[in-house]
Design a protein around this motif. Structure first.
Motif, mmCIF file in Angstrom:
data_model
loop_
_atom_site.group_PDB
_atom_site.id
_atom_site.type_symbol
_atom_site.label_atom_id
_atom_site.label_comp_id
_atom_site.label_asym_id
_atom_site.label_seq_id
_atom_site.Cartn_x
_atom_site.Cartn_y
_atom_site.Cartn_z
ATOM 1 N N ALA A 1 -8.358 0.809 6.132
ATOM 2 C CA ALA A 1 -7.097 1.005 6.853
ATOM 3 C C ALA A 1 -6.667 -0.288 7.528
ATOM 4 C CB ALA A 1 -7.249 2.113 7.892
ATOM 5 N N LEU A 2 -5.375 -0.573 7.417
ATOM 6 C CA LEU A 2 -4.799 -1.766 8.017
ATOM 7 C C LEU A 2 -3.471 -1.401 8.661
ATOM 8 C CD1 LEU A 2 -4.936 -4.935 8.303
ATOM 9 C CD2 LEU A 2 -3.511 -5.012 6.244
ATOM 10 N N LEU B 1 3.442 7.783 -0.051
ATOM 11 C CA LEU B 1 4.140 7.467 1.194
ATOM 12 C C LEU B 1 4.299 8.713 2.051
ATOM 13 C CD1 LEU B 1 5.885 5.541 2.977
ATOM 14 C CD2 LEU B 1 7.841 6.171 1.534
ATOM 15 N N ILE B 2 3.934 8.601 3.331
ATOM 16 C CA ILE B 2 4.181 9.672 4.288
ATOM 17 C C ILE B 2 4.914 9.096 5.487
ATOM 18 C CG2 ILE B 2 1.850 9.411 5.306
ATOM 19 C CD1 ILE B 2 2.008 12.441 5.992
ATOM 20 N N LEU C 1 -5.227 2.506 3.102
ATOM 21 C CA LEU C 1 -4.173 3.035 3.965
ATOM 22 C C LEU C 1 -3.515 1.881 4.709
ATOM 23 C CD1 LEU C 1 -2.612 5.236 5.526
ATOM 24 C CD2 LEU C 1 -4.590 5.396 7.068
ATOM 25 N N VAL C 2 -2.204 1.750 4.562
ATOM 26 C CA VAL C 2 -1.438 0.749 5.302
ATOM 27 C C VAL C 2 -0.504 1.499 6.248
ATOM 28 C CG1 VAL C 2 0.077 -1.256 5.198
ATOM 29 C CG2 VAL C 2 -1.578 -0.839 3.346
ATOM 30 N N VAL D 1 -1.912 3.978 0.021
ATOM 31 C CA VAL D 1 -1.239 5.030 0.777
ATOM 32 C C VAL D 1 -0.516 4.350 1.933
ATOM 33 C CG1 VAL D 1 -1.479 7.119 2.166
ATOM 34 C CG2 VAL D 1 -2.988 6.757 0.185
ATOM 35 N N PHE D 2 0.798 4.495 1.993
ATOM 36 C CA PHE D 2 1.597 3.922 3.076
ATOM 37 C C PHE D 2 1.985 5.029 4.050
ATOM 38 C CE2 PHE D 2 3.602 -0.147 1.052
ATOM 39 C CZ PHE D 2 2.343 -0.638 0.789
#
Length: 300
Positions: A253-254, A81-82, A178-179, A34-35
């Protein structure tokens, strides 16, 4: 594409357009990725600009200009992508919902909303007092109801949508990655540098927000492309990384900070000739991450 290209929007905030979500197809998430880009929004509503003392260029100094464009190909490689539409100066989505500086308001601010963090002290709370160069945004004090409107209409729906993306991904794969993509001023990229500025800074809350394999793989991929990568200095990850990064629950998450000098003229906020090269590298990294075996991250 220009730095001052307006985002189509109604004169009054249309909160149904607070963000854009793009999924990789119509079925279940094909990858655990997830970006997100919470700071690249470039809609500056009239209620913000009428209260602002800054001009249309100066107020954009805190914006992660064009980061949404840099990661735009992510869904083609399997990542959800959000991206935010509203500007960071309007409401900062990488903050607690109510992380406010009470001194900015003409009326009473509830105790729960009185932020006492270093970010608030620096003027960079949920409703920022300054842009990143320390310039004051407003020529008047705000009313608390203005902050409530921005938070209820933009901050809350963005995070509800992000939570949904993470939940869908975790339900499919047993975990989610999550990036959170950002950009940093070149001056910040020089902070703590021994020989040359950092090109990318990876923030994992000093190991608390994700399993070590995630930043290790990202760092290796970026280094192979020739980028100088550092970790957690000067950015260890903000609200998004801290709030969502729960490895024991299967959510990793990163935060990735990109040196703006790689792709942006920081004076004019126009993309430079380096933009296309960087975008190609970001897409290549995305493709590699999508193809990697992450099964070891599955929550027990």
């Amino acid at each position: 594409m220009t730095a001052l290209e307006p985002l189509p929007a109604a004169d009054s905030p249309d909160y149904a357009a607070a963000f854009v979500v793009r999924r990789a197809g119509s079925g279940a998430p094909p990858t655990p990725l997830v970006f997100a880009s919470p700071h690249s929004g470039r809609h500056y509503p009239d209620d913000l600009m009428s209260a602002a003392v800054l001009d249309a260029v100066s107020i954009r100094r805190s914006e992660d200009a064009f980061v949404d464009d840099l990661i735009a190909e992510a869904p083609a490689h399997g990542a959800a992508l959000i991206t935010a539409n509203f500007a960071r100066a309007y409401v900062d989505l990488n903050r607690e919902p109510f992380e406010l500086d009470a001194s900015m308001f003409a009326d009473e601010v509830p105790e729960f909303a009185r932020g006492r963090t270093a970010r608030v002290a620096a003027g960079l709370g949920t409703i920022a007092r300054v842009v990143s160069e320390g310039q004051e945004i407003y020529h008047r004090k705000l009313m608390y109801a203005e902050a409530e409107t921005r938070i209820a209409g933009a901050h809350r729906p963005y995070h509800q949508a992000l939570e949904k993306l993470i939940a869908e991904t975790r339900a499919t794969h047993g975990f989610a990655i999550l990036v959170d993509w950002h950009s940093m001023p070149s001056a910040a990229a020089r902070s703590g540098a021994r020989d040359r500025p950092s090109d990318m800074v990876l923030g994992d809350r000093f190991g608390a927000a994700c399993a070590g394999v995630l930043p290790t793989r990202v760092e290796r991929g970026l280094a192979e492309l020739g980028y100088r990568v550092t970790r957690n200095t000067p950015y260890a990850g903000g609200y998004t990384t801290e709030h969502y990064g729960k490895p024991h629950r299967g959510v990793h998450a990163l935060q990735i900070e990109i040196n703006r000098a790689l792709y942006l003229d920081e004076a004019t906020l126009e993309p430079t000739s380096g933009f296309d090269r960087l975008k190609g590298h970001v897409e290549g990294l995305t493709q590699a991450l999508a193809a990697a075996d992450w099964s070891g991250l599955r929550a027990a």
